[in-house]
Design a protein around this motif. Structure first.
Motif, mmCIF file in Angstrom:
data_model
loop_
_atom_site.group_PDB
_atom_site.id
_atom_site.type_symbol
_atom_site.label_atom_id
_atom_site.label_comp_id
_atom_site.label_asym_id
_atom_site.label_seq_id
_atom_site.Cartn_x
_atom_site.Cartn_y
_atom_site.Cartn_z
ATOM 1 N N ASP A 123 0.842 -1.192 0.000
ATOM 2 C CA ASP A 123 0.000 0.000 0.000
ATOM 3 C C ASP A 123 0.878 1.242 0.000
ATOM 4 O OD1 ASP A 123 -2.569 -1.273 0.191
ATOM 5 O OD2 ASP A 123 -2.096 -1.748 2.272
ATOM 6 N N TYR A 124 0.562 2.180 -0.899
ATOM 7 C CA TYR A 124 1.296 3.437 -1.025
ATOM 8 C C TYR A 124 0.381 4.579 -0.596
ATOM 9 C CZ TYR A 124 4.470 0.722 -3.971
ATOM 10 O OH TYR A 124 5.342 -0.230 -4.445
ATOM 11 N N SER A 125 0.881 5.460 0.251
ATOM 12 C CA SER A 125 0.102 6.605 0.710
ATOM 13 C C SER A 125 0.972 7.856 0.660
ATOM 14 C CB SER A 125 -0.394 6.378 2.148
ATOM 15 O OG SER A 125 -0.850 7.588 2.729
ATOM 16 N N VAL A 126 0.432 8.918 0.062
ATOM 17 C CA VAL A 126 1.096 10.219 0.029
ATOM 18 C C VAL A 126 0.125 11.251 0.582
ATOM 19 C CG1 VAL A 126 2.199 11.987 -1.398
ATOM 20 C CG2 VAL A 126 2.420 9.560 -2.019
ATOM 21 N N ILE A 127 0.574 12.044 1.550
ATOM 22 C CA ILE A 127 -0.241 13.130 2.098
ATOM 23 C C ILE A 127 0.513 14.438 1.890
ATOM 24 C CG2 ILE A 127 -1.345 14.100 4.150
ATOM 25 C CD1 ILE A 127 -1.590 11.290 5.270
ATOM 26 N N ASN A 128 -0.174 15.411 1.345
ATOM 27 C CA ASN A 128 0.380 16.751 1.148
ATOM 28 C C ASN A 128 0.214 17.540 2.441
ATOM 29 O OD1 ASN A 128 1.060 19.337 0.372
ATOM 30 N ND2 ASN A 128 -0.653 19.596 -1.045
ATOM 31 N N LYS A 129 1.313 17.861 3.090
ATOM 32 C CA LYS A 129 1.268 18.615 4.347
ATOM 33 C C LYS A 129 1.541 20.098 4.135
ATOM 34 C CE LYS A 129 0.535 16.777 7.617
ATOM 35 N NZ LYS A 129 -0.756 16.367 8.214
ATOM 36 N N SER A 130 1.609 20.518 2.881
ATOM 37 C CA SER A 130 1.841 21.929 2.595
ATOM 38 C C SER A 130 0.501 22.649 2.462
ATOM 39 C CB SER A 130 2.644 22.105 1.305
ATOM 40 O OG SER A 130 1.815 21.871 0.179
ATOM 41 N N ASN A 131 0.551 23.963 2.273
ATOM 42 C CA ASN A 131 -0.673 24.748 2.121
ATOM 43 C C ASN A 131 -0.948 25.110 0.664
ATOM 44 O OD1 ASN A 131 1.300 26.620 1.652
ATOM 45 N ND2 ASN A 131 0.823 27.937 3.407
ATOM 46 N N LYS A 132 -0.295 24.381 -0.262
ATOM 47 C CA LYS A 132 -0.544 24.606 -1.688
ATOM 48 C C LYS A 132 -0.582 23.268 -2.400
ATOM 49 C CE LYS A 132 4.386 25.645 -2.360
ATOM 50 N NZ LYS A 132 5.357 26.676 -2.839
ATOM 51 N N ILE A 133 -0.997 23.283 -3.638
ATOM 52 C CA ILE A 133 -1.106 22.049 -4.408
ATOM 53 C C ILE A 133 0.285 21.451 -4.618
ATOM 54 C CG2 ILE A 133 -1.720 21.075 -6.651
ATOM 55 C CD1 ILE A 133 -3.999 23.079 -6.772
ATOM 56 N N MET A 134 0.419 20.160 -4.325
ATOM 57 C CA MET A 134 1.711 19.476 -4.401
ATOM 58 C C MET A 134 1.746 18.579 -5.637
ATOM 59 S SD MET A 134 3.549 17.070 -1.505
ATOM 60 C CE MET A 134 2.794 15.485 -1.923
ATOM 61 N N PRO A 135 2.682 18.840 -6.551
ATOM 62 C CA PRO A 135 2.849 17.954 -7.709
ATOM 63 C C PRO A 135 3.786 16.796 -7.350
ATOM 64 C CG PRO A 135 4.305 19.836 -7.923
ATOM 65 C CD PRO A 135 3.588 20.002 -6.611
ATOM 66 N N PHE A 136 3.422 15.596 -7.755
ATOM 67 C CA PHE A 136 4.309 14.463 -7.457
ATOM 68 C C PHE A 136 3.972 13.314 -8.396
ATOM 69 C CE2 PHE A 136 0.503 13.161 -5.350
ATOM 70 C CZ PHE A 136 0.529 11.779 -5.359
ATOM 71 N N SER A 137 4.886 12.360 -8.460
ATOM 72 C CA SER A 137 4.663 11.066 -9.088
ATOM 73 C C SER A 137 5.131 9.992 -8.120
ATOM 74 C CB SER A 137 5.437 10.947 -10.404
ATOM 75 O OG SER A 137 4.990 11.901 -11.348
ATOM 76 N N ILE A 138 4.615 8.799 -8.308
ATOM 77 C CA ILE A 138 5.036 7.681 -7.475
ATOM 78 C C ILE A 138 4.984 6.406 -8.305
ATOM 79 C CG2 ILE A 138 2.718 7.179 -6.535
ATOM 80 C CD1 ILE A 138 4.185 6.675 -3.800
ATOM 81 N N GLY A 139 5.920 5.519 -8.047
ATOM 82 C CA GLY A 139 5.945 4.279 -8.808
ATOM 83 C C GLY A 139 6.676 3.181 -8.068
ATOM 84 N N ALA A 140 6.413 1.953 -8.493
ATOM 85 C CA ALA A 140 7.086 0.772 -7.956
ATOM 86 C C ALA A 140 8.056 0.230 -8.996
ATOM 87 C CB ALA A 140 6.061 -0.295 -7.583
ATOM 88 N N HIS A 141 9.038 -0.550 -8.510
ATOM 89 C CA HIS A 141 10.105 -1.003 -9.409
ATOM 90 C C HIS A 141 10.631 -2.385 -8.986
ATOM 91 C CE1 HIS A 141 13.521 -0.714 -12.079
ATOM 92 N NE2 HIS A 141 13.442 0.596 -12.239
ATOM 93 N N PRO A 142 9.747 -3.337 -8.642
ATOM 94 C CA PRO A 142 10.248 -4.639 -8.178
ATOM 95 C C PRO A 142 10.910 -5.432 -9.296
ATOM 96 C CG PRO A 142 7.868 -4.696 -8.432
ATOM 97 C CD PRO A 142 8.279 -3.271 -8.617
#
Length: 282
Positions: A123-142
């Protein structure tokens, strides 16, 4: 530090450095490749806050330039062990002085590993703790162990597909693509497929694939909610990477603005982004 979780049949070992899966065993057989640095020095890195390579290894926010290495920085940091039982573990990474220099957002990145009846749930979870929109990517690589000729293996998908692979040039998309040969919805593997780099599928209908060995099911990977899929190995390497992504490398023509990057995720403040991957050992 390595942490092992287990049940009566499955055992998984994860390194707190990068929260990286380094072994996945069923009946004493390890399905994750063992590192040989002549080929590659990783086993299953997490890709965050970018997937792939940025143009010039840099991006801009409101006109300011930041630099990030290929696949981001999460794989290079120690994660805190937030929760641990015999059969599950949760790892946490938050921003620090070093990450804020290259990625100016406070965040919480969690990975939960849980052994199941016949495999592993991630399970992958990302939470934006800033006060603006957060751009991000996430991926797995097994990287799954291939201890016999790659030509013995086939990829089978759960939907009928035309396999359009978008090509990389110096690890960036160059607007070209190729149709990967298939038979009855299956791709017969060969090292020649990877001469130019990974296979990258942007428009799959499938959300599950099965790796067949001599036409018998070997490993299944379910990746619901992941928009893209990479398949990668190196010449004659004894592994095959199956990589679900929420994000992509830059296009050679990208203007650098991360908010306009293809595949980027945009997360409002204090909102949680969640995805799940299930690996079944068959």
């Amino acid at each position: 530090m390595n942490i092992t979780i287990y049940n009566h049949q499955i055992k998984a070992t994860i390194n707190t450095l990068g929260a990286e899966l380094i072994r996945l065993e069923k009946k004493n057989q390890n399905y994750i490749w063992t590192v040989e640095e002549t080929y590659w020095n990783k086993t299953s890195p997490i890709l965050f806050p970018i997937v792939g390579r940025l143009k010039n290894d840099a991006y801009t926010i409101e006109g300011k330039t930041y630099e990030l290495p290929r696949h981001g920085f999460a794989r290079n940091f120690e994660f805190k062990t937030e929760y641990l039982t015999d059969n599950s573990v949760v790892f946490l990474l938050t921003e620090n002085a070093e990450t804020l220099k290259c990625y100016p957002f406070p965040f919480e990145l969690r990975l939960k590993y849980e052994v199941t009846e016949n495999g592993l749930k991630m399970d992958y979870s990302v939470i934006n703790k800033s006060n603006k929109i957060m751009p991000f990517s996430i991926g797995a690589h097994p990287a799954f162990a291939i201890n016999e000729p790659l030509s013995n293996f086939t990829l089978a998908f759960n939907e009928v597909e035309e396999f359009v692979s978008y090509e990389l040039e110096n690890e960036q998309f160059n607007n070209s693509f190729q149709i990967i040969p298939s038979e009855n919805g299956k791709i017969n593997l060969d090292y020649a497929l990877f001469e130019k780099d990974a296979l990258v599928f942007k428009h799959l209908k499938s959300d599950t694939l099965t790796l067949l060995r001599k036409n018998q099911p070997y490993i299944s990977v379910e990746f619901k909610g992941f928009s893209y899929l990479g398949i990668w190995t190196k010449p004659n390497a004894p592994f095959l990477c199956i990589e679900p992504w929420c994000g992509l490398a830059d296009n050679i023509n990208h203007n650098g603005n991360i908010y306009e990057k293809e595949g980027i995720q945009l997360l409002d403040n204090n909102i949680e982004f969640e995805r799940e991957i299930n690996i079944t050992l068959l």
